[in-house]
Design an enzyme around this catalytic site. Structure first.
Site, PDB file in Angstrom:
ATOM      1  N   ASP A 149       1.519 -11.595   6.729  1.00 45.88           N
ATOM      2  CA  ASP A 149       2.002 -10.712   5.660  1.00 45.88           C
ATOM      3  C   ASP A 149       3.551 -10.056   6.143  1.00 45.88           C
ATOM      4  O   ASP A 149       4.211  -9.703   5.327  1.00 45.88           O
ATOM      5  CB  ASP A 149       1.254  -9.498   5.401  1.00 45.88           C
ATOM      6  CG  ASP A 149       0.776  -8.793   6.510  1.00 45.88           C
ATOM      7  OD1 ASP A 149       0.297  -9.144   7.425  1.00 45.88           O
ATOM      8  OD2 ASP A 149       1.130  -7.393   6.685  1.00 45.88           O
ATOM      9  N   ASN A 150       4.046 -10.276   7.742  1.00 46.77           N
ATOM     10  CA  ASN A 150       5.150  -9.869   7.946  1.00 46.77           C
ATOM     11  C   ASN A 150       5.989 -11.050   8.264  1.00 46.77           C
ATOM     12  O   ASN A 150       7.026 -10.731   8.866  1.00 46.77           O
ATOM     13  CB  ASN A 150       4.954  -9.044   9.237  1.00 46.77           C
ATOM     14  CG  ASN A 150       4.329  -7.619   8.771  1.00 46.77           C
ATOM     15  OD1 ASN A 150       4.052  -7.229   7.553  1.00 46.77           O
ATOM     16  ND2 ASN A 150       3.676  -7.155   9.999  1.00 46.77           N
TER      17      ASN A 150
ATOM     18  N   LYS B 222      10.037   2.328   0.185  1.00 46.64           N
ATOM     19  CA  LYS B 222       8.942   2.356   1.328  1.00 46.64           C
ATOM     20  C   LYS B 222       8.475   3.659   1.639  1.00 46.64           C
ATOM     21  O   LYS B 222       9.372   4.477   2.276  1.00 46.64           O
ATOM     22  CB  LYS B 222       9.258   1.505   2.327  1.00 46.64           C
ATOM     23  CG  LYS B 222       8.208   1.168   3.479  1.00 46.64           C
ATOM     24  CD  LYS B 222       8.934   0.160   4.536  1.00 46.64           C
ATOM     25  CE  LYS B 222       7.919  -0.050   5.725  1.00 46.64           C
ATOM     26  NZ  LYS B 222       8.338  -1.008   6.863  1.00 46.64           N
TER      27      LYS B 222
ATOM     28  N   GLY C 260       0.995  -1.100   0.107  1.00 48.73           N
ATOM     29  CA  GLY C 260      -0.153   0.000   0.024  1.00 48.73           C
ATOM     30  C   GLY C 260       0.956   1.253   0.073  1.00 48.73           C
ATOM     31  O   GLY C 260       0.360   2.382  -0.429  1.00 48.73           O
TER      32      GLY C 260
ATOM     33  N   GLY D 218      -0.134   6.198   1.558  1.00 44.66           N
ATOM     34  CA  GLY D 218       0.830   5.612   0.756  1.00 44.66           C
ATOM     35  C   GLY D 218       2.091   6.350   1.158  1.00 44.66           C
ATOM     36  O   GLY D 218       3.281   5.872   0.388  1.00 44.66           O
TER      37      GLY D 218
ATOM     38  N   ARG E 259      14.595  -0.059   1.024  1.00 46.34           N
ATOM     39  CA  ARG E 259      14.629  -1.319   1.714  1.00 46.34           C
ATOM     40  C   ARG E 259      15.145  -2.509   0.798  1.00 46.34           C
ATOM     41  O   ARG E 259      15.048  -2.598  -0.592  1.00 46.34           O
ATOM     42  CB  ARG E 259      13.305  -1.977   2.041  1.00 46.34           C
ATOM     43  CG  ARG E 259      13.534  -3.366   2.777  1.00 46.34           C
ATOM     44  CD  ARG E 259      12.214  -3.387   3.826  1.00 46.34           C
ATOM     45  NE  ARG E 259      11.049  -3.743   3.115  1.00 46.34           N
ATOM     46  CZ  ARG E 259       9.873  -3.948   3.868  1.00 46.34           C
ATOM     47  NH1 ARG E 259      10.047  -3.902   5.213  1.00 46.34           N
ATOM     48  NH2 ARG E 259       8.912  -3.962   3.330  1.00 46.34           N
TER      49      ARG E 259
HETATM   50  P1  AMP Z   1       2.522  -2.944   8.108  1.00 51.70           P
HETATM   51  O1  AMP Z   1       1.878  -2.881   9.045  1.00 51.70           O
HETATM   52  O2  AMP Z   1       3.578  -1.979   7.738  1.00 51.70           O
HETATM   53  O3  AMP Z   1       2.762  -4.357   7.572  1.00 51.70           O
HETATM   54  O4  AMP Z   1       1.004  -2.547   6.816  1.00 51.70           O
HETATM   55  C1  AMP Z   1      -0.005  -3.448   6.898  1.00 51.70           C
HETATM   56  C2  AMP Z   1      -0.579  -3.147   5.451  1.00 51.70           C
HETATM   57  O5  AMP Z   1      -1.249  -1.728   5.631  1.00 51.70           O
HETATM   58  C3  AMP Z   1      -0.021  -3.482   4.331  1.00 51.70           C
HETATM   59  O6  AMP Z   1      -0.860  -3.593   3.157  1.00 51.70           O
HETATM   60  C4  AMP Z   1       0.609  -1.964   3.931  1.00 51.70           C
HETATM   61  O7  AMP Z   1       0.838  -1.577   2.589  1.00 51.70           O
HETATM   62  C5  AMP Z   1      -0.480  -1.190   4.406  1.00 51.70           C
HETATM   63  N1  AMP Z   1      -0.172   0.147   4.717  1.00 51.70           N
HETATM   64  C6  AMP Z   1       0.579   0.824   5.697  1.00 51.70           C
HETATM   65  N2  AMP Z   1       0.642   1.949   6.127  1.00 51.70           N
HETATM   66  C7  AMP Z   1      -0.128   2.338   4.820  1.00 51.70           C
HETATM   67  C8  AMP Z   1      -0.178   3.794   4.486  1.00 51.70           C
HETATM   68  N3  AMP Z   1       0.385   4.878   4.911  1.00 51.70           N
HETATM   69  N4  AMP Z   1      -0.752   3.996   3.205  1.00 51.70           N
HETATM   70  C9  AMP Z   1      -1.097   2.792   2.542  1.00 51.70           C
HETATM   71  N5  AMP Z   1      -1.006   1.705   2.715  1.00 51.70           N
HETATM   72  C10 AMP Z   1      -0.492   1.374   4.020  1.00 51.70           C
HETATM   73 MG    MG Z   2       3.668  -5.142   6.555  1.00 48.55          MG
END
Ligand code: AMP
Ligand code: MG
Length: 491
Positions: free
Chosen positions: A256-257, A117, A96, A130, A180
Site C-alpha cells: 500500500d506504500n 493527512k 484511515g 484518524g 500532501r
Molecule cells: P501507514 O502505516 O501510514 O501506511 O498506514 C497504514 C494504514 O493504517 C492505512 O490504511 C492508514 O490509513 C491507517 N492508519 C494509520 N494511522 C491511522 C490513524 N491514526 N487512524 C486511522 N487510520 C490510520
Molecule cells: Mg501508507
C-alpha cells in the site's frame, strides 16, 4: 474581503476524476473540523508551482482549508479504498486518516492530488483516531522535500498545520495535518483491493484510469495492461536504484506504500543510512529486517509480483497463460534495476564509459566501506573532493589498493579529470537529512515551538550537489556514543 472571495482567489482549480471510478474505490468523506488551526510550515515555492496564492493560503482563511475546517470550492473530499500486504500479510486498509480534496490542475496543465493527512476519521479508519501528530508530519515534510531536491521522484509537502487538539499515542502529542501533494495516490494496494473485492469490470476501470492518468502511451499498445505493468516495473526499478544510490531506507515498503506513479510515498519510519551496511534497519517494528537497505530491490520485485497477480484477469482469460505473461515482465525488474544502479554507481565514481570490470570495482569499494564501518555519504563526498584525510578507511591497505585500480580505471576514459569530478559532484550529495539533524529539528519544533532549526535544515538541504560551505557543518556524524537510531511508524 469575505472568506468566500478569499477562497476564490487562492487559485484552486480542482478536477475530481477519481469520482469517475466505480463507487467501490472511494467514500465521500469530509475532514473533521479542528479546534484552532495554526500553520507552522508552508512551502511557498511549491504553492507557486501549483498555481496557488501563498499569501492567501497562509492567511486565517487559507489555514482553515489546510486544517480541514473549510472545503475549497471545486473540491470533492473523499477517502480512497485500498488493501495491501503489510509485512507480507494481506489486509484491507484504505485512507484511515487522509482525505483527498481533489486534483489541482496547475497553470502548466499538470494534475496533482491534494490530500490532507491527519484530517480525522473515515470509513477506513478501523480502530484508529484518524489523526496525525506534529513530529511525524514535520518529518514527512522535511524528508520528502529533501528527496525532491535530490532529484528522486516523490510526493511533496505543501504545509503542516497544527490542529490545536491533543492526539494520544504513547504520550499526549500535538495534533497536526500535512497537506500532501502527489501525482496520484494509486497504489499497488489499490489493484489488490480491486482484485479481491471488485469485479473484472471494476478492475479494468482501475487499470484504464491508471493508464489514462500516468501511462497514456501504454494505452496505445496492442496489449495496454501488460504495457502498463511493464511501465510500472520500469519506473520502480529506477526509483529503487535511486534510493539505493543515496542510501535512503523507506522502512515500510508494504504494497500500500508503493505508488503506481513511481513516486516515493509514505514517509513513516524512513531514514538515511549513515555507516554503510546492507543490513541497516531503523524501523522499530521491522524486527526481521524485511525492509533493510539491502533488501529493498528484492522487496520491490515482490510487491510488483503482487501487482501482477492482481492484474492477471486483464492479461489473458486463461490463468496459466496470464501468469506466464506476467512472469515475463516481472523477471525484467532485476536487470532493469541493476542497470540503473550500476549506471548511477559509475557516475558516483566519475566514470563515463562502461567496462565489464566496473561492477567489481563498485562492489569492492562498498565491501571495504562495510568492513571499516565507513559513512556511506561522506565516503563518496571525500572521494569527490579528493580530501581523504581524517578517516581511518583511507589509510587502510585495502582502500589504497582499490584507489590505485580506480585511478587506472579513470585513466581509461577520454573525459578529462575535471569533467569526471563534475560528474561525481552532481552524483554524490554533499548533504543528506542526517537522522540526528532531523531529530534535532523535530525536537525544537515539538518541545519548544521553535521552527527555526527545521527551516535552517531545509535551507541547507536545498542544494545538495553544490558543496556550499554552509553544508560542511551538516556533514558531521552523530556522536559515536549516541544510541542506535530507531524510527517509528508515522503516527
Ligand atoms: P501507514 O502505516 O501510514 O501506511 O498506514 C497504514 C494504514 O493504517 C492505512 O490504511 C492508514 O490509513 C491507517 N492508519 C494509520 N494511522 C491511522 C490513524 N491514526 N487512524 C486511522 N487510520 C490510520
Ligand atoms: Mg501508507
Amino acid at each position: 474581503m469575505t472568506m468566500e472571495s478569499t477562497i476564490m482567489k487562492t487559485g484552486w482549480s480542482f478536477d475530481n476524476t477519481y469520482t469517475g471510478l466505480p463507487a467501490l474505490f472511494y467514500t465521500a468523506t469530509n475532514p473533521t473540523p479542528v479546534r484552532s488551526p495554526k500553520l507552522v510550515i508552508f512551502n511557498s515555492s511549491l504553492a507557486n508551482e501549483l498555481g496557488l496564492d501563498s499569501e492567501v493560503l497562509q492567511s486565517n482563511a487559507g489555514m482553515e482549508i489546510l486544517a480541514g475546517n473549510k472545503t475549497p470550492e471545486g473540491a470533492f473530499p473523499l477517502a480512497q479504498a485500498y488493501a495491501g500486504h503489510q509485512f507480507g500479510h494481506f489486509t484491507m486498509l484504505g485512507d484511515g486518516r487522509a482525505i483527498l480534496l481533489g486534483e489541482q490542475i496547475t497553470p502548466s496543465g499538470k494534475r496533482f492530488d491534494i490530500q490532507l493527512k491527519g484530517s480525522g476519521r473515515t470509513p477506513y479508519s478501523r480502530r484508529g483516531d484518524g489523526r496525525a501528530t506534529l513530529g511525524p508530519m514535520l518529518r514527512e515534510y522535511i524528508i520528502s522535500e529533501a528527496m525532491q531536491v535530490l532529484g528522486i521522484p516523490t510526493t511533496r509537502s505543501l504545509a503542516v498545520a497544527m490542529t490545536g487538539e491533543p492526539v494520544y499515542r504513547e504520550t499526549e502529542q500535538p495534533g497536526a495535518i500535512l497537506t500532501r501533494i502527489a501525482s496520484s495516490h494509486l497504489r499497488v494496494g489499490t489493484f489488490e483491493y480491486a482484485a479481491k473485492w471488485g469485479t473484472k469490470v471494476e478492475l479494468k476501470a482501475l487499470a484504464d484510469y491508471t493508464i489514462k492518468r500516468h501511462f497514456p502511451e501504454a494505452g496505445a499498445k496492442g496489449d495496454p495492461y501488460l504495457a502498463l505493468l511493464k511501465e510500472i516495473i520500469k519506473q520502480q526499478a529506477e526509483l529503487i536504484s535511486r534510493w539505493q544510490l543515496v542510501g535512503f531506507i523507506h522502512g515500510v515498503m508494504n504494497t500500500d506504500n508503493m505508488a503506481l506513479s513511481g513516486e516515493t510515498i509514505d514517509y513513516g519510519p524512513c531514514a538515511f543510512m549513515d555507516t554503510y551496511d546492507p543490513a541497516t534497519v531503523f524501523s522499530s517494528i521491522d524486527v526481521h529486517g524485511r525492509y533493510a537497505y539491502g533488501n529493498q530491490p528484492h522487496i520491490a520485485a515482490w510487491n510488483l509480483s503482487r501487482l501482477a497477480e492482481a492484474m492477471l484477469p486483464l492479461f489473458h482469460q486463461d490463468e496459466e497463460q496470464a501468469v506466464k505473461l506476467a512472469q515475463d515482465e516481472i523477471v525484467d525488474f532485476s536487470d532493469r534495476y541493476q542497470e540503473h544502479w550500476l549506471a548511477g554507481m559509475r557516475a558516483k565514481l566519475g566514470i563515463f564509459n562502461q567496462e565489464p570490470e566496473d561492477e567489481n570495482l563498485v562492489e569492492d569499494i562498498l565491501e571495504i566501506m562495510h568492513k571499516h564501518n565507513a559513512d556511506y555519504t561522506n565516503t563518496f563526498r571525500a572521494l569527490t573532493l579528493d580530501k581523504l584525510e581524517n578517516t581511518a578507511l583511507f589509510g587502510t591497505s585495502e582502500f589504497i589498493d582499490w584507489q590505485t585500480r580506480w585511478k587506472l580505471r579513470l585513466g581509461r576514459q577520454q573525459e578529462p579529470k575535471e569533467e569526471s569530478r563534475q560528474l561525481m559532484k552532481s552524483s554524490n550529495p554533499s548533504v543528506i537529512p542526517r537522522n540526528h539533524r532531523v531529530e534535532e529539528a523535530l525536537e525544537a519544533a515539538v518541545k519548544h515551538n521553535d521552527y527555526s532549526v527545521a527551516k535552517r535544515l531545509l535551507e541547507v538541504l536545498k542544494n545538495p550537489f553544490e558543496y556550499t560551505p554552509e553544508q560542511e557543518e551538516y556533514t558531521a556524524l552523530p556522536a559515536p556514543n549516541s544510541c542506535k537510531y530507531r524510527t517509528f511508524c508515522g503516527t
